[in-house]
Design an enzyme around this catalytic site. Structure first.
Site, PDB file in Angstrom:
ATOM      1  N   ASP A 205       1.008  -1.110  -0.060  1.00 55.63           N
ATOM      2  CA  ASP A 205      -0.206  -0.366   0.017  1.00 55.63           C
ATOM      3  C   ASP A 205       1.344   1.798   0.322  1.00 55.63           C
ATOM      4  O   ASP A 205       1.873   1.005   0.677  1.00 55.63           O
ATOM      5  CB  ASP A 205      -0.713  -0.294   1.169  1.00 55.63           C
ATOM      6  CG  ASP A 205      -1.777   1.250   1.109  1.00 55.63           C
ATOM      7  OD1 ASP A 205      -2.055   1.530   0.086  1.00 55.63           O
ATOM      8  OD2 ASP A 205      -2.087   1.840   2.111  1.00 55.63           O
TER       9      ASP A 205
ATOM     10  N   TRP B 129      23.612  16.577 -39.235  1.00 59.46           N
ATOM     11  CA  TRP B 129      23.581  16.122 -40.845  1.00 59.46           C
ATOM     12  C   TRP B 129      25.414  16.224 -40.890  1.00 59.46           C
ATOM     13  O   TRP B 129      25.851  16.855 -40.486  1.00 59.46           O
ATOM     14  CB  TRP B 129      23.107  17.620 -41.701  1.00 59.46           C
ATOM     15  CG  TRP B 129      23.699  16.837 -42.841  1.00 59.46           C
ATOM     16  CD1 TRP B 129      23.806  16.418 -44.593  1.00 59.46           C
ATOM     17  CD2 TRP B 129      25.436  17.356 -43.674  1.00 59.46           C
ATOM     18  NE1 TRP B 129      24.120  16.470 -45.449  1.00 59.46           N
ATOM     19  CE2 TRP B 129      25.647  17.363 -44.582  1.00 59.46           C
ATOM     20  CE3 TRP B 129      26.037  18.149 -43.024  1.00 59.46           C
ATOM     21  CZ2 TRP B 129      26.796  17.722 -45.762  1.00 59.46           C
ATOM     22  CZ3 TRP B 129      26.967  18.462 -43.525  1.00 59.46           C
ATOM     23  CH2 TRP B 129      27.349  18.143 -45.169  1.00 59.46           C
TER      24      TRP B 129
ATOM     25  N   ASP C 226      24.906  10.224 -60.112  1.00 60.79           N
ATOM     26  CA  ASP C 226      24.364  10.563 -59.074  1.00 60.79           C
ATOM     27  C   ASP C 226      23.457  12.021 -59.609  1.00 60.79           C
ATOM     28  O   ASP C 226      23.637  11.855 -61.004  1.00 60.79           O
ATOM     29  CB  ASP C 226      25.723  11.096 -58.602  1.00 60.79           C
ATOM     30  CG  ASP C 226      24.768  10.964 -56.485  1.00 60.79           C
ATOM     31  OD1 ASP C 226      24.092  11.973 -56.323  1.00 60.79           O
ATOM     32  OD2 ASP C 226      24.720  10.711 -55.666  1.00 60.79           O
TER      33      ASP C 226
ATOM     34  N   LYS D 209      20.079   4.862 -56.341  1.00 57.75           N
ATOM     35  CA  LYS D 209      20.311   5.661 -55.180  1.00 57.75           C
ATOM     36  C   LYS D 209      19.365   6.328 -54.540  1.00 57.75           C
ATOM     37  O   LYS D 209      18.646   7.006 -55.499  1.00 57.75           O
ATOM     38  CB  LYS D 209      21.713   6.217 -55.419  1.00 57.75           C
ATOM     39  CG  LYS D 209      22.190   6.964 -53.704  1.00 57.75           C
ATOM     40  CD  LYS D 209      23.847   7.928 -53.932  1.00 57.75           C
ATOM     41  CE  LYS D 209      23.531   8.771 -53.241  1.00 57.75           C
ATOM     42  NZ  LYS D 209      24.809   9.324 -53.713  1.00 57.75           N
ATOM     43  N   TRP D 210      18.300   5.948 -53.851  1.00 57.60           N
ATOM     44  CA  TRP D 210      16.750   6.572 -53.400  1.00 57.60           C
ATOM     45  C   TRP D 210      17.278   7.748 -51.939  1.00 57.60           C
ATOM     46  O   TRP D 210      17.285   7.660 -50.873  1.00 57.60           O
ATOM     47  CB  TRP D 210      16.416   5.311 -53.069  1.00 57.60           C
ATOM     48  CG  TRP D 210      14.900   5.647 -52.630  1.00 57.60           C
ATOM     49  CD1 TRP D 210      14.339   7.044 -51.869  1.00 57.60           C
ATOM     50  CD2 TRP D 210      13.569   5.751 -53.425  1.00 57.60           C
ATOM     51  NE1 TRP D 210      12.609   6.718 -51.840  1.00 57.60           N
ATOM     52  CE2 TRP D 210      12.380   6.172 -52.912  1.00 57.60           C
ATOM     53  CE3 TRP D 210      13.267   4.774 -54.839  1.00 57.60           C
ATOM     54  CZ2 TRP D 210      11.349   6.070 -53.432  1.00 57.60           C
ATOM     55  CZ3 TRP D 210      12.140   4.898 -54.918  1.00 57.60           C
ATOM     56  CH2 TRP D 210      11.011   5.563 -54.447  1.00 57.60           C
ATOM     57  N   ASP D 211      17.091   9.142 -52.614  1.00 54.94           N
ATOM     58  CA  ASP D 211      17.777   9.928 -51.919  1.00 54.94           C
ATOM     59  C   ASP D 211      16.491  11.079 -50.878  1.00 54.94           C
ATOM     60  O   ASP D 211      15.914  10.618 -51.938  1.00 54.94           O
ATOM     61  CB  ASP D 211      18.933  11.290 -52.402  1.00 54.94           C
ATOM     62  CG  ASP D 211      19.496  11.523 -52.101  1.00 54.94           C
ATOM     63  OD1 ASP D 211      19.836  11.668 -50.276  1.00 54.94           O
ATOM     64  OD2 ASP D 211      20.399  12.777 -51.873  1.00 54.94           O
TER      65      ASP D 211
ATOM     66  N   CYS E  94      19.271   6.790 -48.703  1.00 55.86           N
ATOM     67  CA  CYS E  94      19.676   7.443 -48.682  1.00 55.86           C
ATOM     68  C   CYS E  94      19.413   8.662 -48.274  1.00 55.86           C
ATOM     69  O   CYS E  94      18.052   9.462 -48.413  1.00 55.86           O
ATOM     70  CB  CYS E  94      20.410   8.246 -50.169  1.00 55.86           C
ATOM     71  SG  CYS E  94      21.431   9.749 -49.274  1.00 55.86           S
TER      72      CYS E  94
ATOM     73  N   ASP F 139      27.001  12.043 -45.729  1.00 59.20           N
ATOM     74  CA  ASP F 139      27.808  13.134 -46.914  1.00 59.20           C
ATOM     75  C   ASP F 139      29.253  13.194 -46.218  1.00 59.20           C
ATOM     76  O   ASP F 139      29.792  13.746 -47.212  1.00 59.20           O
ATOM     77  CB  ASP F 139      26.687  14.171 -47.316  1.00 59.20           C
ATOM     78  CG  ASP F 139      25.380  13.463 -47.459  1.00 59.20           C
ATOM     79  OD1 ASP F 139      25.887  12.724 -47.990  1.00 59.20           O
ATOM     80  OD2 ASP F 139      24.884  14.898 -47.271  1.00 59.20           O
TER      81      ASP F 139
HETATM   82  C1  DGJ Z   1      22.649  14.178 -50.864  1.00 61.33           C
HETATM   83  C2  DGJ Z   1      23.633  12.902 -50.915  1.00 61.33           C
HETATM   84  O1  DGJ Z   1      23.742  12.472 -49.329  1.00 61.33           O
HETATM   85  C3  DGJ Z   1      24.669  12.792 -51.868  1.00 61.33           C
HETATM   86  O2  DGJ Z   1      25.476  11.503 -51.701  1.00 61.33           O
HETATM   87  C4  DGJ Z   1      24.575  13.335 -52.805  1.00 61.33           C
HETATM   88  O3  DGJ Z   1      23.833  11.865 -53.547  1.00 61.33           O
HETATM   89  C5  DGJ Z   1      23.333  14.491 -53.045  1.00 61.33           C
HETATM   90  N1  DGJ Z   1      22.466  14.330 -52.202  1.00 61.33           N
HETATM   91  C6  DGJ Z   1      23.179  14.647 -54.279  1.00 61.33           C
HETATM   92  O4  DGJ Z   1      22.518  15.792 -54.576  1.00 61.33           O
END
Ligand code: DGJ
Length: 746
Positions: free
Chosen positions: A53, A200, A367, A477-479, A526, A548
């Protein structure tokens, strides 16, 4: 691996040889957390928590026992407004404006295998024998609400995964204000908290400190996981090291807004929680609808952080990452970004590719800047058609020419973005993700596309398919280069509080469609480097651009932090030119190679300007990497010396599962005059076996027992990189590294 229900004590025990997890039904209503940790026997799985309690810890109605309070009971999925004053796991508002709920235990089910979480990334079992699932149903009969708490235990891993589903079985709509995926209570607060915050260019610092009274929260309100916090936290024994001590981690399989918190209470109890950030989340459940919350991976180690990481690495490789590249050796790539930025022509790219072939590169990645009229970062996102001025013969012709040289061809996309200066924006300004009638902020001069809308997703899928159906592409590479603001949709049928989650569901649908349609493609995610490096993305894309920041010294921290939770096979790491473009530092090519070789090796520079000596060194680095990448990408990774502990030296090791082969990397950041190098003790070897030990480049190996290397250690004396090109062997200088090959003799 098994899940046992103990009828007598109404309790559950999920266990395998590595972990136990116990929970119990208390007073026939409540679900109490009992234990999570090293495997224990099966006799006492019931809630043995001694209740007393306590003033101002109320007793729920119907409980005659003054000792019983939800405020002190360790719980599995705590509500609010019921006497538990700690942070809740969920909150709803009913159509009549009331928000009190009283969920009670209803039933349970145990199943072989693991059910998929529809529309969400999730861990999986390829065969039913690999996992077992427990679902516990709770009901609030007054409100017609059902909660399902889902637990999975996997064979051979010290890992439990959890998720939650809320369903509306009533006749009125219900608003979900908060629905976390996991919550755990501990009956003490003798812990350090470990988290991975960053920014970043400096992602995933390992930050560790004692837990303290109050609530410590990490989260994202950026529409994405972001660079700022990783959706991860761990509690550990304050004395835990890389090799010893209990670690309890939670990692969220989700790429959107999240929260994780640690609360230490007045009784010195600790509660940890994880789930979708409730901050701007508001989801209406109509009658007969359900909401599935994403999954949390809960990983335990009794033997410190190295083992914690190794279990997660193997688990993610086998039960999260999918597809043709899941266990494939990753190609050594050359990316033109830092070599040319936007300023390239077909001729320049082909010259770079010619040189890349000479160096031993396997994949050439084009790129940003190949589409629309993109000559800088202010235009053309959304227009995925060829930039004719730069590439007059088209992308197909360029890709074929590159492939004819014996290289694979990769391409950059940023499919979730739209520039104001684009054909797509001119045609569909309402496709920008933003609150109605509000001005939208820009980030890198671009907006985010409203992936909550089907027509937007279809347009992007069709544009990407048009490229992939005509151009021979092996890698994408898909940013994703900004975070969300003014969150809302210009489609008035979509309410603001649902946008970030609907966006994620839309994104996951697009990624599922494309990765399924083009299974041969190696996808790398990315977000300005590692801004969306999370388990959710890994389910679709087996590797990520780690940061980066390509400076070798900065990378020692970034890669060490990343390795805490992510497998090395997922970690893109490139050698770039000096002075480095992010920090302006000049490091040796040897050290840059040795740092990048501890991940998925790539080069991000203009190879046509390398000197003959530099080309020779790079070629040797690539040859060496190809011979060792199986060990590096899929072996056991050990952190021996961490840059986060004030070290001027960092050391990592890779050991294969059979302890027959290892690589030891040692990095010296700044040199000090008049010092002697200390011994470094290695780890992970078989103490009874003899090993040859040879520095990369040296011809004569020495032989040691594993015990000597692990207990006595090795003196390491990194040579100046320039010793590769000079005959004199100097002993002083900054930014040096050694890579030692270790092979079992017996
Ligand atoms: C951010 C990415 O991290 C870089 O490696 C490069 O692809 C730039 N964008 C391109 O705009």
């Amino acid at each position: 691996m098994t899940i046992v229900y103990n009828e007598q004590s109404s309790s559950f025990h999920l266990y395998n040889t590595k972990v136990s997890y116990q929970l119990a039904i208390v007073n026939s209503k409540y679900i109490s957390h009992v234990y999570w940790g090293k495997t224990v026997g099966n006799t006492h799985t019931d809630s043995d928590f001694p209740m007393w309690d306590r003033s101002f810890s109320p007793n729920p109605s119907g409980s005659a026992d003054r000792n019983f309070s939800l405020n002190t009971l360790p719980q599995e999925y705590p509500g609010h407004n019921n006497g538990d004053y700690r942070e809740s796991a969920f909150a709803v508002t009913c159509a009549d404006g009331t928000f009190s709920t009283q969920f009670e235990y209803d039933s349970y089910a145990i199943k072989e295998g693991k059910a998929a979480l529809k529309g969400l990334p999730h861990t999986y079992a390829s065969k039913d024998q690999e996992a077992q699932m427990l679902t516990i149903q709770l009901k609030d009969k007054l409100k017609g609400l059902k909660l399902e708490l889902m637990y999975t235990i996997f064979e051979d891993y010290p890992i439990i995964t959890r998720s939650v589903k809320l369903s509306n079985e009533g006749s009125e709509p219900v608003e979900i204000n908060k629905l976390l995926s996991a919550s755990i209570d501990y009956d003490h607060a003798d812990f350090d908290l470990i988290q991975l915050p960053g920014g970043w260019g400096r992602e995933r610092d390992i930050v560790r400190h004692p837990v303290h009274r109050g609530v410590h929260k990490i989260d994202s309100k950026r529409g994405t996981t972001s660079h700022t916090y990783q959706p991860f936290l761990a509690l550990c024994d304050p004395k835990a090291t890389e090799h010893t001590g209990d670690i309890y981690g939670m990692h969220f399989v989700y790429s959107g807004e999240f929260m994780a918190n640690v609360e230490v209470t007045e009784y010195n109890h600790t509660r940890i929680q994880m789930g979708i950030s409730p901050e701007y989340f508001n989801w209406t459940l109509q009658p007969d609808e359900g909401f599935q919350a994403p999954e949390v991976v809960m990983s335990y180690s009794p033997d410190g952080l190295n083992e914690f990481s190794q279990s997660l690495h193997r688990f993610y490789q086998k039960h999260l990452i999918r597809g043709q590249h899941q266990f494939k050796e990753r190609p050594v790539l050359m990316n033109n970004w830092e070599g040319t930025y936007f300023d390239f022509s077909e001729e320049k790219i082909l010259d770079m590719a010619d040189q890349a072939v000479q160096l031993g590169i396997e994949l050439f990645v084009l790129d940003d800047g190949w589409f629309g009229k993109r000559n800088d970062d202010r235009s053309s996102l959304g227009d995925w058609t060829i930039h004719r001025e730069k590439l007059p013969n088209g992308l197909k012709s360029l890709a074929e020419k590159i492939k004819a040289k014996g290289l694979k061809f990769g391409l950059w996309f940023e499919p979730e973005m739209i520039s104001e200066d684009s054909e797509l924006y001119r045609a569909h300004p309402d496709w920008v993700l933003k609150a109605v009638h509000r001005e939208a902020s820009v980030g890198r001069d671009q907006y985010i596309l409203d992936y909550t809308r089907k027509e937007v997703r279809e347009n992007i899928i069709n544009q990407i398919k048009a490229v992939l159906d005509t151009v021979p592409i092996d890698y994408i590479k898909w940013d994703f280069n900004r975070n969300m603001t003014e969150i809302g949709s210009q489609d008035p049928s979509i309410s603001d509080g649902t946008v970030t989650h609907r966006y994620m569901l839309g994104l996951y649908e697009v990624m599922e469609t494309l990765t399924t349609a083009y299974p041969h493609i190696l996808w790398e995610s990315c977000s300005g480097g590692g801004g969306r490096y999370d388990p959710g993305m890994l389910h679709y894309m087996p590797q990520t651009w780690t940061s980066d920041n390509t400076d070798a010294v900065a990378r020692l921290e970034i890669q060490t932090g990343t390795s805490l939770v992510f497998p090395i096979s997922s970690m893109g790491s490139h050698v770039s030119s000096v002075p480095n473009h992010q920090v302006n530092r000049t490091t040796s090519l040897k050290m840059r190679g040795d740092v990048a070789s501890a991940g998925n090796l790539g080069y991000e520079l203009d190879p046509t300007v390398l000197t003959a000596d530099e080309s020779r060194i790079v070629k040797k680095q690539i040859d060496f990497y190809k011979n060792h990448r199986q060990l590096i990408q899929y072996g056991l990774f050990y952190r021996l010396k961490s840059p986060f502990e004030g070290n001027n030296e960092v050391a990592w090791m890779f050991v294969d599962e059979n302890q027959t082969e290892a690589l030891f990397f040692y990095y010296l950041i700044l040199d000090k005059t008049n010092t002697l190098r200390p011994r470094v003790t290695l780890t992970g070897l078989d103490p009874h076996r003899r090993y040859t030990v040879k520095e990369k480049g040296e011809s004569e190996p020495k032989v040691y027992y594993g015990s000597e290397l692990m207990y006595k250690g090795l003196f390491v004396q990194p040579p100046l990189a320039e010793s590769e090109t000079q005959s004199s062997y100097q002993i002083n200088g900054d930014f040096r590294s050694v890579c030692v090959q270790i092979k079992a003799v017996d």
